[in-house]
Design a protein around this motif. Structure first.
Motif, PDB file in Angstrom:
ATOM      1  N   UNK A  19     -86.279  20.711 105.863  1.00  0.00           N
ATOM      2  CA  UNK A  19     -85.964  20.988 107.275  1.00  0.00           C
ATOM      3  C   UNK A  19     -86.429  19.655 108.246  1.00  0.00           C
ATOM      4  N   UNK A  21     -86.663  16.745 107.284  1.00  0.00           N
ATOM      5  CA  UNK A  21     -85.540  15.546 106.974  1.00  0.00           C
ATOM      6  C   UNK A  21     -84.118  15.889 107.712  1.00  0.00           C
ATOM      7  N   UNK A  22     -83.730  17.160 107.575  1.00  0.00           N
ATOM      8  CA  UNK A  22     -82.562  17.535 108.319  1.00  0.00           C
ATOM      9  C   UNK A  22     -82.565  17.149 109.681  1.00  0.00           C
ATOM     10  N   UNK A  23     -83.710  17.738 110.293  1.00  0.00           N
ATOM     11  CA  UNK A  23     -83.665  17.407 111.788  1.00  0.00           C
ATOM     12  C   UNK A  23     -83.790  15.990 112.312  1.00  0.00           C
ATOM     13  N   UNK A  25     -82.742  13.428 110.552  1.00  0.00           N
ATOM     14  CA  UNK A  25     -81.144  12.803 110.358  1.00  0.00           C
ATOM     15  C   UNK A  25     -80.380  13.228 111.571  1.00  0.00           C
ATOM     16  N   UNK A  26     -80.461  14.609 112.091  1.00  0.00           N
ATOM     17  CA  UNK A  26     -79.539  14.990 113.213  1.00  0.00           C
ATOM     18  C   UNK A  26     -79.805  14.328 114.377  1.00  0.00           C
ATOM     19  N   UNK A  27     -81.413  14.127 114.596  1.00  0.00           N
ATOM     20  CA  UNK A  27     -81.612  13.341 115.896  1.00  0.00           C
ATOM     21  C   UNK A  27     -81.297  11.949 115.685  1.00  0.00           C
ATOM     22  N   UNK A  28     -81.617  11.081 114.493  1.00  0.00           N
ATOM     23  CA  UNK A  28     -81.153   9.935 114.406  1.00  0.00           C
ATOM     24  C   UNK A  28     -79.490   9.459 114.819  1.00  0.00           C
ATOM     25  N   UNK A  29     -78.786  10.557 114.233  1.00  0.00           N
ATOM     26  CA  UNK A  29     -77.103  10.366 114.503  1.00  0.00           C
ATOM     27  C   UNK A  29     -76.843  10.909 115.958  1.00  0.00           C
ATOM     28  N   UNK A  30     -77.919  11.362 116.597  1.00  0.00           N
ATOM     29  CA  UNK A  30     -77.292  11.613 118.107  1.00  0.00           C
ATOM     30  C   UNK A  30     -76.903  12.876 118.266  1.00  0.00           C
ATOM     31  N   UNK A  31     -77.088  13.858 117.282  1.00  0.00           N
ATOM     32  CA  UNK A  31     -76.240  15.169 117.106  1.00  0.00           C
ATOM     33  C   UNK A  31     -77.175  16.122 117.937  1.00  0.00           C
ATOM     34  N   UNK A  32     -78.537  15.985 117.906  1.00  0.00           N
ATOM     35  CA  UNK A  32     -79.441  17.121 118.524  1.00  0.00           C
ATOM     36  C   UNK A  32     -80.269  16.418 119.374  1.00  0.00           C
ATOM     37  N   UNK A  33     -80.470  17.236 120.583  1.00  0.00           N
ATOM     38  CA  UNK A  33     -81.582  16.903 121.735  1.00  0.00           C
ATOM     39  C   UNK A  33     -82.715  17.592 121.334  1.00  0.00           C
TER      40      UNK A  33
END
Lengths: 206, 218
Positions: A19, A21-23, A25-33
């Motif tokens: 989890x 790693x997923x978080x 990744x999503x932050x790095x891709x700019x998909x999650x604040x």
């Protein structure tokens, strides 16, 4: 990170790592604040919970007009009177327990539950044993909560297969004549609003 | 689909074993808390709807679905949708390393997130569509075994019930899970215990919400 009872020298388990790693990744891709994640957690861990539903039940016990309205369309009136609205509470109907009828709610297909009044569901509500059993053997399922329903009472099981959400209004306990809504609220448990238990009794539970 | 999620009436799944209400935390592990929040915030990107979310979880291998804890199923569903909808690649998911920024998505900030949580996602649709059934009508659930998503539980199929009340026109979940936004009439249908489970049935009536395409007149 909050303390969760684990020794902090233990290595994190696989799920924790997956989890994290997923978080990241999503932050790095700019998909999650990440601040938005905190809002979601704060809302469901601290702001919304069964205390909301207990207020609704207490009002229904003292106000027959309110009881009649919430059995038709609960969502509209609890938004107006309490400000309870939002996700997984868009279309709530109340189902009233009476001397002849006991209601219990399940979602056999997933975990549908009226979040705006009860918060997030407990583990047992989301798990296979309850979901499989209560539709076929409601008395047996309720017995696992220590609840006995008289043989001559009809047990109605509501399977939440659509976006309609059902809130059980337990029977008002005996010995509470003249009680205020605030006093009554203390008798209303989460489990009584799912229908696996009765409301608390002022003689034996308080 | 006849998946592992469709649990009504299955046997042998063990005791309910409820944790005492006063002692049960909202989340038992921090990764559950993060998985819950990631699922909701990623859902707010608007790339899939709630029924696609459910279908992603129930499509797992039945052994996985039944042996996973609840939030493991959420995590698996989220990973599936992120890859299927092209938000992350399978390679990125495997390595945890971003190949680049995702472009073209509107990512809700704190204020937008609060608003989305408070407004929810109503599924009732204002419509002039006439209902085919009225309160008191006898209906039978069609005998169907689609490979796609359905919210008609297996235990109701081919069984006869009575329309208890109409809920109006709602988004049809079975179509919505496959990207088709259609409004049809939704009803609460009452099934007697002996109709569902046979003459030895010890339970009571079960009320199930079913959409018009699930039902035929008797």
């Amino acid at each position: 990170m909050p303390h969760d009872g684990h020794d902090h020298t233990d290595p994190p388990d696989d799920l924790t790592l997956r989890v994290k790693a997923l978080e990241s990744l999503l932050v790095e891709k700019g998909l999650v604040d990440t601040a938005a994640l905190d809002v979601v957690i704060e809302t469901y861990e601290h702001k919304i919970g069964p205390k909301n539903g207990a207020k609704v039940v207490a009002r229904a016990w003292v106000n027959p007009k309110f009881m009649a309205v919430i059995k038709e369309d609960c969502s509209t009136v609890i938004d107006q009177e309490f400000g309870y609205k939002g996700r997984q509470g868009e279309h709530i109907m109340a189902v009233e327990n009476t001397p002849d009828v006991h209601n219990v709610v399940v979602c056999t297909l997933c975990s549908c539950y009226p979040w705006t009044v009860l918060g997030l569901p407990p583990v047992w509500y989301k798990s296979a044993p309850f979901r499989s059993k209560v539709v076929q053997d409601p008395r047996g399922a309720l017995a696992e909560f220590g609840t006995t329903i008289a043989d001559d009472k009809e047990i109605r099981v509501w399977d939440s297969t659509s976006e309609m959400r059902y809130l059980v209004i337990p029977e008002r306990p005996a010995g509470t004549e003249g009680w205020s809504e605030d006093q009554l609220r203390a008798l209303v448990t989460r489990n009584s609003m799912i229908g696996v238990e009765e409301a608390k009794s002022p003689e034996t539970d308080l | 689909m006849n998946g592992p999620h469709d649990l009504g009436g299955q046997h042998g799944l063990g005791p309910i074993n409820p944790e005492p209400e006063a002692q049960e935390p909202v989340f038992h592990e921090d990764w559950e808390r993060r998985t819950f929040a990631l699922t909701l915030t990623c859902g707010m990107l608007g790339q899939w709807n709630i029924d696609e979310g459910r279908y992603a979880r129930e499509r797992q291998h039945p052994v996985d679905y039944l042996s996973n804890t609840y939030y493991e199923n959420w995590l698996a569903g989220l990973e599936t949708l992120l890859v299927e909808k092209g938000l992350v690649t399978a390679e990125e998911l495997l390595t945890g390393v971003a190949e680049g920024k995702a472009e073209g998505y509107r990512v809700p900030d704190v204020d937008a997130t609060r608003k989305i949580l408070a407004s929810g996602g109503p599924t009732r649709i204002q419509s002039d569509l006439k209902p085919s059934f009225s309160v008191g009508d006898k209906v039978r659930v069609i005998n169907q075994n689609p490979l796609t998503h359905t919210r008609a539980p297996r235990y109701t199929r081919n069984h006869t019930g009575t329309i208890e009340f109409g809920h109006g026109v709602h988004v049809f979940a079975d179509a919505n899970a496959h990207g088709r936004h259609e409004g049809v009439h939704l009803y609460a249908v009452r099934f007697e215990a002996d109709e569902l489970w046979g003459e030895e049935a010890a339970g009571g009536p079960v009320y199930v919400d079913l959409w018009e395409p699930h039902l035929e007149p008797v």
